[in-house]
Design an enzyme around this catalytic site. Structure first.
Site, PDB file in Angstrom:
ATOM      1  N   CYS A 187       2.891  -1.172   0.252  1.00 42.02           N
ATOM      2  CA  CYS A 187       3.373  -0.199  -0.741  1.00 42.02           C
ATOM      3  C   CYS A 187       4.830  -0.447  -1.139  1.00 42.02           C
ATOM      4  O   CYS A 187       5.151  -0.544  -2.332  1.00 42.02           O
ATOM      5  CB  CYS A 187       3.169   1.228  -0.231  1.00 42.02           C
ATOM      6  SG  CYS A 187       4.220   1.700   1.175  1.00 42.02           S
ATOM      7  N   HIS A 211       0.452   1.921  -7.257  1.00 46.36           N
ATOM      8  CA  HIS A 211       0.823   1.738  -5.859  1.00 46.36           C
ATOM      9  C   HIS A 211      -0.179   0.819  -5.177  1.00 46.36           C
ATOM     10  O   HIS A 211      -1.261   0.542  -5.689  1.00 46.36           O
ATOM     11  CB  HIS A 211       0.895   3.092  -5.139  1.00 46.36           C
ATOM     12  CG  HIS A 211      -0.433   3.769  -4.961  1.00 46.36           C
ATOM     13  ND1 HIS A 211      -0.849   4.324  -3.772  1.00 46.36           N
ATOM     14  CD2 HIS A 211      -1.454   4.001  -5.838  1.00 46.36           C
ATOM     15  CE1 HIS A 211      -2.048   4.861  -3.897  1.00 46.36           C
ATOM     16  NE2 HIS A 211      -2.438   4.694  -5.147  1.00 46.36           N
ATOM     17  N   HIS A 269       5.033   6.237   2.474  1.00 48.52           N
ATOM     18  CA  HIS A 269       4.334   5.618   1.348  1.00 48.52           C
ATOM     19  C   HIS A 269       5.173   5.784   0.086  1.00 48.52           C
ATOM     20  O   HIS A 269       5.923   6.752  -0.061  1.00 48.52           O
ATOM     21  CB  HIS A 269       2.961   6.270   1.142  1.00 48.52           C
ATOM     22  CG  HIS A 269       2.097   5.516   0.161  1.00 48.52           C
ATOM     23  ND1 HIS A 269       1.516   4.297   0.469  1.00 48.52           N
ATOM     24  CD2 HIS A 269       1.735   5.795  -1.118  1.00 48.52           C
ATOM     25  CE1 HIS A 269       0.818   3.881  -0.576  1.00 48.52           C
ATOM     26  NE2 HIS A 269       0.950   4.762  -1.548  1.00 48.52           N
TER      27      HIS A 269
END
Length: 380
Positions: free
Chosen positions: A296, A356, A344
């Site tokens: 990520c 993402h 994240h």
């Protein structure tokens, strides 16, 4: 909130930068996790579950319970367990990324110190040689008491000239000695710093290895859960994934019919968004930052790097970068950091959407910005 933006075709990546071991692990997990590439909007993959193992969900229920209900419970339990394990793995991945970045920095610093120590030692050796030459010249010319030499000299004027030269040599020797002592002190300090950095580097390497073991253990546990599902349960997961994928494609088609979305905060932000769009479809691989696979924070760092802007390697680091703005004022290019532990991160691209890298077994994709709790929105 505007509908999601359209998907973009990514450039064909090369695989030369992807370590073989990471590729093998990701490929093995992807084969099992393909049905879990979508997390429901608003769900927190890190949320604890009372059903920790799929085998618990497959235990016998009350009398008269249908096999369909049992299968549904087992599938739901497996999804929650795997999502939790993916969250744990992602958190460990960010720790791995931070430790690896620190290790790389220390390795560079140690290399620079070692080169400086070598240069310092060479200078000290040269200064010692010069001082030895001056001492020899002084000994050869001034071994007798100066007043006695003057009385016995046939050429007093010549002796005085030599004596003045000896004084200059002596002064020069003292200066060179001071320089030598300073060079020796600097050399000792650099050696001590290099020794300390080597110890720190070794600790950092141990942290890298420890976090790597944690990541692989979590992913192996997720693979075990998925492999323990029945064929019917796997089919149920595939149906869920197909439904989610159909929703994303429908949203993308709808967005193509809409007027242009929000403007990026700057030309560089627009360039970062284009880079992220070109990465859509690339596989998730933990510890990777492009150009052919990403985790990520690796994706968002890489995208902004294509725009000429350096951002930290980890999601926690990116949570502190630039200007923090409210989610309601997000603009394309902004970094959206998720979960209370900032484990994240994605890139806002307009229309209520982020791009993402979700988790192992999934590809870089568009998802709603509210897919999980937002910690911060940061504008580099």
């Amino acid at each position: 909130m505007r509908p999601p933006v359209a998907s973009h075709r990514r450039t064909s990546p090369s695989a030369h930068d992807r370590p073989a071991r990471v590729a093998m692990l990701s490929a093995a997990l992807a084969a099992s996790a393909v049905a879990l590439t979508a997390v429901p909007a608003g769900a927190d993959p890190g949320a604890p579950s009372s059903d920790a193992h799929s085998s618990d969900a497959r235990s016998s229920g009350p009398s008269g319970q249908s096999s369909g209900q049992s299968s549904g419970q087992s599938t739901s339990s497996a999804r929650r367990t795997v999502e939790r394990l993916f969250h744990d793995a992602e958190r460990a991945t960010e720790k791995y990324n931070l430790a690896k970045e620190r290790s790389d920095q220390l390795r560079e610093r140690v290399g620079a110190l070692q080169s400086s120590v070598a240069r310092g030692q060479e200078r000290v050796n040269q200064l010692r040689g010069a001082l030895a030459g001056l001492a020899g010249a002084q000994y050869r010319s001034g071994g007798v008491d100066p007043s006695l030499t003057l009385l016995l000299a046939e050429d007093p004027d010549g002796f005085l000239t030599k004596s003045a030269a000896l004084d200059r040599i002596s002064n020069r020797q003292a200066g060179q000695l001071r320089v030598l002592h300073a060079a020796q002190r600097a050399l000792r300090q650099e050696r001590a710093e290099a020794t300390g950095k080597l110890v720190e580097l070794e600790r950092s390497r141990e942290a890298v290895a420890r976090h790597k073991r944690e990541v692989t253990a979590k992913l192996a546990a997720a693979r075990t859960v998925l492999n323990g599902l029945t064929e019917a349960e796997r089919a149920a997961l595939r149906r869920i994934e197909r439904a989610k994928e159909a929703e994303r494609r429908a949203s993308a088609r709808h967005e193509q019919e809409q007027p242009a979305g929000e403007a990026a905060a700057s030309p560089r932000a627009a360039a970062a968004v284009r880079a992220a769009q070109n990465a859509v479809g690339a596989p998730y691989a933990w510890g990777q930052s492009g150009p052919s696979s990403f985790d990520c924070s690796g994706l968002t760092q890489w995208a902004w790097r294509q725009a000429g802007v350096a951002v930290p390697r980890t999601s926690q680091g990116q949570a502190g970068v630039g200007q923090r703005v409210p989610l309601s004022q997000a603009q394309p290019g902004d970094l959206v950091v998720y979960r209370g532990d900032a484990s994240h991160v994605g890139m806002y691209v307009g229309g209520g959407q982020v791009i993402h890298a979700p988790h192992p077994g999934a590809n870089v994709r568009y998802d709603p910005v509210g897919m999980m709790p937002v910690t911060s929105v940061n504008r580099p």
